[in-house]
Design an enzyme around this catalytic site. Structure first.
Site, PDB file in Angstrom:
ATOM      1  NE  ARG A 187      80.079 -38.643  23.530  1.00 29.14           N
ATOM      2  CZ  ARG A 187      79.335 -39.660  23.926  1.00 29.14           C
ATOM      3  NH1 ARG A 187      78.066 -39.751  23.541  1.00 29.14           N
ATOM      4  NH2 ARG A 187      79.844 -40.616  24.695  1.00 29.14           N
ATOM      5  CD  GLU A 216      75.153 -32.825  26.475  1.00 28.46           C
ATOM      6  OE1 GLU A 216      75.384 -33.613  27.428  1.00 28.46           O
ATOM      7  OE2 GLU A 216      74.868 -33.221  25.325  1.00 28.46           O
ATOM      8  CG  HIS A 235      73.251 -36.484  26.481  1.00 26.87           C
ATOM      9  ND1 HIS A 235      74.557 -36.056  26.465  1.00 26.87           N
ATOM     10  CD2 HIS A 235      73.289 -37.779  26.066  1.00 26.87           C
ATOM     11  CE1 HIS A 235      75.345 -37.036  26.059  1.00 26.87           C
ATOM     12  NE2 HIS A 235      74.600 -38.101  25.809  1.00 26.87           N
TER      13      HIS A 235
END
Length: 262
Positions: A187, A216, A235
């Protein structure tokens, strides 16, 4: 709606107590964590929260180790040079025989360790509750400070909690070897991003490969875009088609099971 098959959507107390959620019975999360869901508020509202642990272990570990190799050997730099029409080989860092520090030695951390064994890496780990399986794998458990001081590669595999926010900040980065690499597929909030940008710009550490971020998509003015020796990834560590299909089916099945009284 009666059910939501959720991604990284945020379910706050306000959302769960709103008139829109009066019929909601289940939030089924696609993926490993559920930190975006206020579980206490969901419980109060009588909403079941489901997720899919274990199904993305290998996919994330594959990707994390690919980031380690790419960062160490500057694979991304070689590609960018050739894509711009240049032929400029870059010297990288040795991987075999070096030390990998795994922060968080649960399912994914152990999967990362299994890959590292094949590359002749010495494994050390830090975990609040070391599991016997991790020790059997050959992970030597040390304190966080020792891990940072001794590791040539540090890979993060811990869950995001109130205690782990900002786990890697200026103090921790200054403790790392000057040529060490930091890998994060967990994370974004685990890392103080401003401190990491400074660490790479000023040469406190050798490099970083980052797949998750505090915000993000990453804002276009983010300092990482102007930071040297960093490999940025959108990601996508869990985006393995085979594993993704399994997770999608499991998340959908959780909804069906609940509706059938299971």
């Amino acid at each position: 709606v009666d059910a939501v098959l959720a991604g990284t959507d945020k379910f706050s107390d306000n959302v769960l107590s709103s008139s829109s959620a009066t019929s909601l019975k289940i939030i089924s999360r696609w993926g490993v964590g559920f930190n975006e869901v206020d579980v206490s508020a969901a419980t109060k509202a009588g909403v079941v929260v489901a997720y899919t642990p274990g199904m993305l272990n290998e996919a994330v570990a594959d990707y994390a180790f690919s980031l380690l190799l790419s960062a160490a050997r500057h694979v991304h730099k070689g590609h960018l040079e050739m894509a711009s029409g240049k032929w400029k080989p870059t010297w990288g860092d040795q991987v075999s025989g070096k030390t990998l520090g795994i922060v968080g030695c649960g399912r994914i951390g152990q999967a990362m360790g299994r890959r590292a064994v094949g590359f002749n890496l010495h494994l050390i780990g830090c975990d609040v509750a070391p599991q016997p399986e991790a020790k059997e794998l050959g992970i030597d458990f040390v304190s966080m400070d020792q891990l940072l001081e001794q590791s040539d590669f540090v890979s993060l595999h811990v869950a995001l909690t109130q205690e782990s926010v900002g786990l890697i900040g200026e103090r921790e980065l200054r403790m790392m070897k000057h040529n060490a690499h930091l890998i994060n597929t967990a994370r974004g909030e685990l890392i103080d991003e401003s401190a990491l940008a400074r660490a790479l710009t000023e040469g406190w550490i050798g490099g970083a490969a980052i797949d998750t971020f505090t915000t993000e998509p990453l804002p276009k003015d983010h300092p990482f875009f102007f930071t040297p020796n960093i490999l940025l990834s959108p990601h996508q560590a869990s985006r393995d088609r085979g594993a993704g299909e399994q997770v999608s089916m499991a998340a959908a099945q959780a909804i069906i099971d609940l509706m059938q009284g299971k």
